[in-house]
Design a protein around this motif. Structure first.
Motif, short mmCIF file in Angstrom:
data_model
loop_
_atom_site.label_atom_id
_atom_site.label_comp_id
_atom_site.label_asym_id
_atom_site.label_seq_id
_atom_site.Cartn_x
_atom_site.Cartn_y
_atom_site.Cartn_z
N VAL A 47 0.84 -1.19 0.00
CA VAL A 47 0.00 0.00 0.00
C VAL A 47 0.87 1.25 0.00
N THR A 48 0.25 2.38 -0.22
CA THR A 48 0.94 3.66 -0.13
C THR A 48 0.76 4.18 1.29
N LYS A 49 1.87 4.45 1.93
CA LYS A 49 1.81 4.87 3.33
C LYS A 49 1.23 6.27 3.47
N ILE A 50 0.64 6.48 4.62
CA ILE A 50 0.02 7.77 4.88
C ILE A 50 0.64 8.37 6.13
N ALA A 51 0.99 9.64 6.04
CA ALA A 51 1.61 10.30 7.19
C ALA A 51 0.57 10.63 8.25
N ILE A 57 -3.40 1.83 10.49
CA ILE A 57 -3.84 2.22 9.15
C ILE A 57 -2.65 2.05 8.23
N VAL A 60 -3.13 3.46 1.77
CA VAL A 60 -4.23 3.41 0.80
C VAL A 60 -3.81 2.59 -0.41
N LEU A 61 -4.78 2.03 -1.07
CA LEU A 61 -4.46 1.37 -2.34
C LEU A 61 -5.54 1.64 -3.36
N ASN A 62 -5.22 1.30 -4.58
CA ASN A 62 -6.08 1.58 -5.71
C ASN A 62 -6.99 0.39 -5.96
N ASP A 66 -10.65 3.63 -7.22
CA ASP A 66 -10.98 4.24 -5.94
C ASP A 66 -9.78 4.14 -5.02
N ILE A 67 -9.53 5.22 -4.28
CA ILE A 67 -8.43 5.20 -3.32
C ILE A 67 -9.00 4.75 -1.98
N VAL A 68 -8.58 3.59 -1.55
CA VAL A 68 -9.25 2.92 -0.43
C VAL A 68 -8.26 2.71 0.71
N PRO A 69 -8.65 3.07 1.95
CA PRO A 69 -7.74 2.85 3.07
C PRO A 69 -7.75 1.38 3.52
N ILE A 99 -15.64 2.54 1.03
CA ILE A 99 -14.97 1.26 0.89
C ILE A 99 -13.75 1.27 1.80
#
Lengths: 170, 706
Positions: A47-51, A57, A60-62, A66-69, A99
């Motif tokens: 996934v793409t990390k979130i600051a 958590i 997020v991924l695609n 849709d960008i979904v947590p 989602i």
């Protein structure tokens, strides 16, 4: 990937007071959630990390545009060993028009429960707040904890939804 | 500035049409015993919006009727007026009248003022508790008919198209007058392109008014026409009509004779009028008619081809006249998403294509170049469908401001800035209502009268400005006036009167938020312009529905600014992708001044803060890996790249590992499924399907102060 259409078709056949749940494993414990909130089940992908987000958590991924947590429930509830491999499962949920993906150790079964079979949940310790529980059920001698997934996902505790936007809506 | 009002009219007609439809459905579904306050509010707001819009364009017939209607609805909403089925009928009829007036304006046909006056009088009568002719049709008996007959003379003129020998007894119902008007008006309702066959099925009451029309078309060609009643043969139609007539014979004796008499000699020319009447009667019979009519209405539309084709033919002519096509936004959204996916797939292909060598590789690359250009063009075209300059909304306000300021005896100059800022069409449509409310409020409450302004030493001509700009990840639209500002004490007082919990030491910002409460207004008198306390709550609802927010800034005596911030849910950004650790971030190109590879001697410290010296200027430095809490490859600025950014007149450097490339990215909302992330304006999907966050340079620049 489970086909939701066939599942819902099955539920129509079942007696009307029976509800279908998807059971899953977190650590040693068996949980289940309402199958109607499940969008799909898939393997874990990077996934793409979130600051500025809590560690559970993952990011997020695609999901088809849709960008979904993605939330790791194992980390949130301190159960199981947190590893990510080809067997790690993500349940994509469709809750409150959103989602959200949750990471669990394994998905076990679809179970049908009548309302009588669901026992009220006792007050738990700190790990799993009883606000997010629907009750307990016994299936094949195993205790299954029924999660009120809607309450859990929309709770402040997970912080998935802007508290501002929530309070404004009220 | 040349303003083409026609295109705005079109939008207004379409919007009002939607409002009317909405009102009708809500009215029909309304529970008379215990009406849902939210539904009443929605009905009220719909009337209010039509009034507001018609006020802008000077459609006074609409304004005058909706104003009275609004009074009535307001009383119902506040529970001071008792709801009855008769009132609902009256309101529904008013909706019909309004949609008729609307269609007259649409066709630029002369307005039937008698109808307008009549509708108004009915409403006023209802308001005063007097009887009105739109009593529940069930109660209609001979005396009532006679009573109405006295009105008939003035109504007679309205029935120009109605043959005189046609049954007099029935013509005097208001409904029938409308009906004959509906017949006159060929395009009324049914063939409006906005109606789909399905909608007509749902629109139970309007369809009864509308039915005569298709049948009158049908009269030209008997076979096709009767197809409307599905597979009924002319014979069975007779029996059907007989049945309908019989059903109602019992209840309205005076009319029964003439109607049955007509049944015996139904001629093609009389059919429309006749059938229309019958449907009206069926409607008059009881609350059931909705159900029996629906299947009749829905099935023919799909099952009988001839009539369906006719309908389509009519529809397409109507559409070509407008030269625009109304498409559901969701369809365009799907297109936009698909175009975005296509761009991603295309860049994936390019990555693979680059690995291929030799002659085949060359050919593939050439084809891929072609594909790239085509996909880009397609994406741009699809996007442009949705994007419109904000001046589309702004320019409507010249008229409103001019008319209103004249009406209020104020001297106001409208200033428009940033009209070229492009925003999503879906947003434009939804911005009209809130902006109208804000502008009206400013004119009515904010700006003082010239003599007051003079005594305060302000320029006599007040200034009202509409500004649009793109700021960071959002579009900002500000409505500013140099009037009196919001009155803190008055709002507080009003809040206490309304029993709202108010702390004594409440801050200004919190006070301003109070005016967004439903039913809150400090205006002493309810005017045509504002003061009902609906405006601001509608404004906030609409803005929030767009995922935006509204802030108020007000200085007593100097003016107020209402600032609407809207997200860029659907926009493309030219971005530079940069890497930090194993993550990719997008920096909007507009903010980038340059990128440099810093030399150690350029880096300085000022207490705890790092600075970079670029051409005799010291700029603060931020580390992206710290802001985003990830592991970077380049721990020290001199190991990586510093991107110099500018936002809000502030310049700073951002340390990243490396520059990856420049590309256009489609902004995807994070808030749809997650929440706002500080420092991030959105996300995009990269060529390999992974997600990259788009950085919000403006909010990054705010980190510097800390």
């Amino acid at each position: 990937m489970e086909s939701r259409a066939s599942l819902s078709a099955k539920s129509e056949l079942s007696a009307h007071d029976e509800v279908e749940f998807l059971s899953f494993v977190l650590g040693e414990e068996h949980y289940a959630l309402d199958i109607m909130s499940v969008k799909e089940i898939r393997g874990y992908e990077p996934v793409t990390k979130i600051a500025n987000a809590p560690s559970f958590i993952k990011g997020v991924l695609n999901l088809r545009g849709d960008i979904v947590p993605i939330v790791d429930l194992r980390m949130k509830f301190n159960v199981g060993t947190v590893t990510y491999d080809e067997f790690t499962i993500v349940i994509m949920l469709n809750v409150c028009d959103r989602i959200v993906g949750i990471v669990v150790d394994a998905v076990s079964d679809v179970i049908k429960l009548s309302s009588e079979a669901i026992l009220p949940a006792p007050e738990f310790g700190a790990a799993f707040d009883s606000r997010y529980l629907k009750g307990l059920a016994t299936v094949e001698e195993k205790m299954i904890i029924l999660v009120n997934i809607q309450a859990l996902i929309s709770s402040d505790e997970l912080g998935l939804i802007d508290t501002n936007s929530l309070s404004d809506q009220e | 500035m040349s303003i083409n009002m026609a295109e705005f009219h079109q939008v207004f007609f379409e919007e009002s049409h939607e409002h009317l439809e909405n009102m009708e459905q809500l009215l029909i579904a309304l529970d008379i015993q215990s009406p849902d306050p939210e539904e009443l509010n929605t009905i009220f707001r719909a009337a209010h919006s039509i009034k507001g819009g018609s006020g802008i364009f000077g459609f006074t017939a609409l304004t005058s009727v909706t104003h009275v209607m609004e009074n009535l609805l307001d009383k119902i909403r506040k529970g001071t007026f008792e709801l009855s089925s008769g009132i609902i009928d009256l309101l529904l009829k008013t909706v019909d009248t309004l949609s008729h007036i609307l269609s007259l304006y649409r066709q630029e046909a002369p307005i039937d003022w008698q109808q307008v006056e009549f509708a108004k009088n009915q409403l006023v009568a209802a308001l005063n508790g007097e009887s009105f002719s739109a009593v529940s049709p069930k109660d209609l008996s001979t005396p009532v008919i006679q009573a109405i007959t006295t009105n008939s003379n003035q109504l007679e003129e309205a029935r120009t198209n109605q043959a005189p020998e046609e049954d007099m007894g029935f013509g005097f119902f208001e409904e029938d007058v409308e009906l004959s008007l509906a017949v006159e008006n060929q395009d009324f309702g049914f063939f409006d392109e906005a109606y789909t066959a399905k909608e007509i099925g749902i629109d139970s009451l309007s369809q009864t008014n509308v039915r005569p029309e298709p049948i009158s078309t049908a009269a030209d060609d008997n076979d096709l026409g009767f197809g409307f009643f599905e597979s009924l043969t002319p014979d069975s139609i007779d029996s059907e009509l007989d049945a309908i007539v019989q059903v109602q014979t019992g209840k309205t004796p005076p009319a029964a004779d003439s109607t049955t008499a007509q049944t015996n000699h139904v001629s093609a020319s009389k059919l429309p009028q006749f059938t229309g009447k019958n449907t009206e009667k069926v409607k008059a019979e009881a609350s059931v008619p909705v159900n029996p009519i629906q299947p009749l209405m829905q099935e023919p539309a799909t099952a009988t081809k001839p009539i369906h084709l006719q309908t389509v033919a009519k529809k397409s002519t109507a559409t070509s006249q407008d030269a625009t096509l109304r498409v559901e936004t969701s369809k365009i959204d799907t297109l936009v998403n698909l175009a975005g996916e296509l761009v991603i797939t295309q860049s994936m292909l390019t990555l693979i294509g680059n690995e291929l060598t030799g002659e085949l590789g060359e050919r593939l690359k050439a084809a891929l170049m072609e594909l790239e250009r085509n996909t880009r063009e397609m994406q741009e075209a699809v996007m442009s469908v949705r994007m419109l300059p904000v001046s589309f909304v702004f320019n409507r306000f010249h008229r409103l401001v001019r008319d209103l300021s004249e009406q209020l005896g104020k001297n106001v100059n409208l200033v428009i800035e940033g009209g070229n800022t492009e925003i999503d069409k879906g947003m434009i449509e939804k911005l009209v209502d809130p902006l109208t409310h804000l502008v009206r409020n400013s004119l009515d409450h904010g700006i003082e009268k010239p003599e007051v302004r003079q005594s305060l030493g302000k320029p006599e001509v007040a200034e009202l400005s509409l500004r649009a700009s793109q700021r960071g990840g959002s579009i900002v639209i500000a409505v500013h006036d140099d009037g009196a500002g919001l009155d803190r004490e008055k709002i507080l007082q009003k809040a206490r009167e309304n029993n709202m919990p108010v702390a004594d030491n409440i801050s200004d910002k919190q006070i301003w938020q109070l005016i967004f409460t439903a039913g809150f207004s400090t205006a002493k008198e309810i005017t045509d312009v504002s003061g009902r306390g609906v405006g601001m709550d509608v404004v906030r609802k609409n803005i929030e529905a767009l995922g935006g927010r509204i802030d108020i800034d007000s200085v007593a005596g100097q003016g107020a600014t209402f600032e609407i911030q809207l997200p860029l849910t659907l926009a493309i950004v030219d971005g530079m992708s940069v890497s930090v650790g194993n993550q990719i971030y997008i920096l909007p190109l507009v903010h980038i001044i340059e990128s440099i590879q810093p030399q150690p001697e350029q880096l300085k410290f000022l207490s705890q803060e790092r600075l970079i010296r670029v051409r005799e200027e010291y700029l603060p430095l931020l580390n992206l890996y710290q802001l985003m809490e990830i592991e970077a490859k380049a721990k020290r600025p001199e190991e990586g790249i510093v991107v110099l950014l500018e936002s809000n007149n502030k310049r700073f450097g951002l340390c990243v590992d490396a520059l990856v490339g420049q590309q256009q990215v489609v902004i995807k909302s994070l808030e749809k499924h997650y929440r706002r992330i500080p420092g991030v304006s959105g996300a995009t999907i990269m060529g390999d399907g992974s997600v990259a966050l788009i950085l919000d340079v403006e909010s990054l620049s705010q980190q510097i102060k800390n």
